[in-house]
Design a protein around this motif. Structure first.
Motif, short mmCIF file in Angstrom:
data_model
loop_
_atom_site.label_atom_id
_atom_site.label_comp_id
_atom_site.label_asym_id
_atom_site.label_seq_id
_atom_site.Cartn_x
_atom_site.Cartn_y
_atom_site.Cartn_z
N ALA A 181 44.31 35.03 41.16
CA ALA A 181 43.15 35.36 40.31
C ALA A 181 43.50 36.49 39.34
N LYS A 182 44.21 37.49 39.82
CA LYS A 182 44.61 38.60 38.95
C LYS A 182 45.54 38.11 37.84
N LEU A 183 46.50 37.25 38.21
CA LEU A 183 47.44 36.72 37.21
C LEU A 183 46.72 35.85 36.18
N ARG A 184 45.76 35.06 36.62
CA ARG A 184 44.97 34.26 35.67
C ARG A 184 44.18 35.17 34.74
N GLY A 185 43.70 36.29 35.28
CA GLY A 185 42.99 37.26 34.44
C GLY A 185 43.90 37.86 33.38
N ALA A 238 44.71 34.63 51.69
CA ALA A 238 43.73 35.39 50.92
C ALA A 238 44.43 36.27 49.89
N LYS A 239 45.55 36.86 50.26
CA LYS A 239 46.29 37.70 49.33
C LYS A 239 46.87 36.89 48.18
N VAL A 240 47.36 35.69 48.49
CA VAL A 240 47.88 34.81 47.45
C VAL A 240 46.75 34.43 46.49
N LYS A 241 45.59 34.10 47.03
CA LYS A 241 44.44 33.73 46.20
C LYS A 241 44.04 34.90 45.29
#
Length: 66
Positions: free
Chosen positions: A31-35, A24-27
């Motif tokens: 998502a933050k990095l994609r943002g 879950a932390k990796v996901k």
């Protein structure tokens, strides 16, 4: 299968082998990095990620956290 496809599958396998909480932390981190990438459509985020990757290869964690 290309080498890039193999790399992606290896990372997916690594993530699948982690405990659920870590998955879950990796996901969340992905998502933050994609943002961040979306926030810098001119490619600046990719250059910054490259810089951080180079610092990680050097093993200089102090550089990363500054």
């Amino acid at each position: 299968m290309t080498a890039d496809q193999q790399t992606l599958l290896m990372f997916k396998g690594l993530i699948a082998s982690l405990p659920e909480e870590s998955q879950a932390k990796v996901k969340e981190a992905a998502a933050k990095l994609r943002g961040i990438i979306a926030d810098y459509p001119g490619g600046e985020a990719m250059v910054a990620f490259g810089l951080i990757g180079a610092e990680l290869q050097l093993g200089d964690n102090e550089m990363i956290t500054k």
